[in-house]
Design a protein around this motif. Sequence first.
Motif, PDB file in Angstrom:
ATOM      1  N   UNK A   1       0.829  -1.207   0.000  1.00  0.00           N
ATOM      2  CA  UNK A   1       0.000   0.000   0.000  1.00  0.00           C
ATOM      3  C   UNK A   1       0.869   1.264   0.000  1.00  0.00           C
ATOM      4  N   UNK A   2       1.945   1.231   0.781  1.00  0.00           N
ATOM      5  CA  UNK A   2       2.836   2.392   0.845  1.00  0.00           C
ATOM      6  C   UNK A   2       3.612   2.531  -0.458  1.00  0.00           C
ATOM      7  N   UNK A   3       4.192   1.439  -0.929  1.00  0.00           N
ATOM      8  CA  UNK A   3       5.040   1.528  -2.121  1.00  0.00           C
ATOM      9  C   UNK A   3       4.227   1.839  -3.382  1.00  0.00           C
ATOM     10  N   UNK A   4       2.927   1.583  -3.359  1.00  0.00           N
ATOM     11  CA  UNK A   4       2.075   1.907  -4.505  1.00  0.00           C
ATOM     12  C   UNK A   4       1.626   3.361  -4.492  1.00  0.00           C
ATOM     13  N   UNK A   5       1.819   4.069  -3.400  1.00  0.00           N
ATOM     14  CA  UNK A   5       1.407   5.473  -3.287  1.00  0.00           C
ATOM     15  C   UNK A   5       2.254   6.341  -4.219  1.00  0.00           C
ATOM     16  N   UNK A   6       1.617   7.225  -5.005  1.00  0.00           N
ATOM     17  CA  UNK A   6       2.368   8.073  -5.934  1.00  0.00           C
ATOM     18  C   UNK A   6       3.423   8.953  -5.249  1.00  0.00           C
ATOM     19  N   UNK A   7       3.142   9.429  -4.042  1.00  0.00           N
ATOM     20  CA  UNK A   7       4.132  10.248  -3.330  1.00  0.00           C
ATOM     21  C   UNK A   7       5.381   9.424  -3.018  1.00  0.00           C
ATOM     22  N   UNK A   8       5.183   8.206  -2.561  1.00  0.00           N
ATOM     23  CA  UNK A   8       6.309   7.335  -2.262  1.00  0.00           C
ATOM     24  C   UNK A   8       7.106   7.068  -3.530  1.00  0.00           C
ATOM     25  N   UNK A   9       6.422   6.815  -4.624  1.00  0.00           N
ATOM     26  CA  UNK A   9       7.107   6.540  -5.888  1.00  0.00           C
ATOM     27  C   UNK A   9       7.921   7.745  -6.343  1.00  0.00           C
ATOM     28  N   UNK A  10       7.398   8.956  -6.139  1.00  0.00           N
ATOM     29  CA  UNK A  10       8.150  10.165  -6.514  1.00  0.00           C
ATOM     30  C   UNK A  10       9.447  10.271  -5.724  1.00  0.00           C
ATOM     31  N   UNK A  11       9.371  10.040  -4.425  1.00  0.00           N
ATOM     32  CA  UNK A  11      10.565  10.104  -3.585  1.00  0.00           C
ATOM     33  C   UNK A  11      11.533   8.993  -3.982  1.00  0.00           C
ATOM     34  N   UNK A  12      11.020   7.799  -4.194  1.00  0.00           N
ATOM     35  CA  UNK A  12      11.880   6.675  -4.582  1.00  0.00           C
ATOM     36  C   UNK A  12      12.571   6.943  -5.913  1.00  0.00           C
TER      37      UNK A  12
END
Length: 123
Positions: free
Chosen positions: A80-91
């Motif tokens: 759920x966290x890794x699928x979040x667009x904000x998380x993906x932007x930071x990653x």
Amino acid sequence: MSVPGSEDQLGLKVRRAQEALAAIRGVGTSGKVRVVVDANNKLLDVFVPGLDLDTTDAIIAAYGAAVADQQPRIAEATREITADPQFESVSAFVRANSKSPEPTWTEEDEDRYFEEQNRRGWR
């Protein structure tokens, strides 16, 4: 608005941290048992008096298998966290601004380390 060059500075800091982390080794003892781990908690060596090298290698292999066994459950728990667009932007930013450093701990370094430990009566 970001400061010009701040991304480059962050990338440099990330690379320096990665290089420093790659060189870290932790040595822990409990009674006569001694283990060596890297900064990712990967088990690198186990020493128990009277334990042969094949058994030591088997312990390390079993540890690696246990870590691999848990990876799918960890991925599911954090999906759920890794699928979040904000998380993906930071990653994506971190990946773009950091290269995997060349290992600073070579096989020769490892050989020298264990030879020194052997001279000290470690094995």
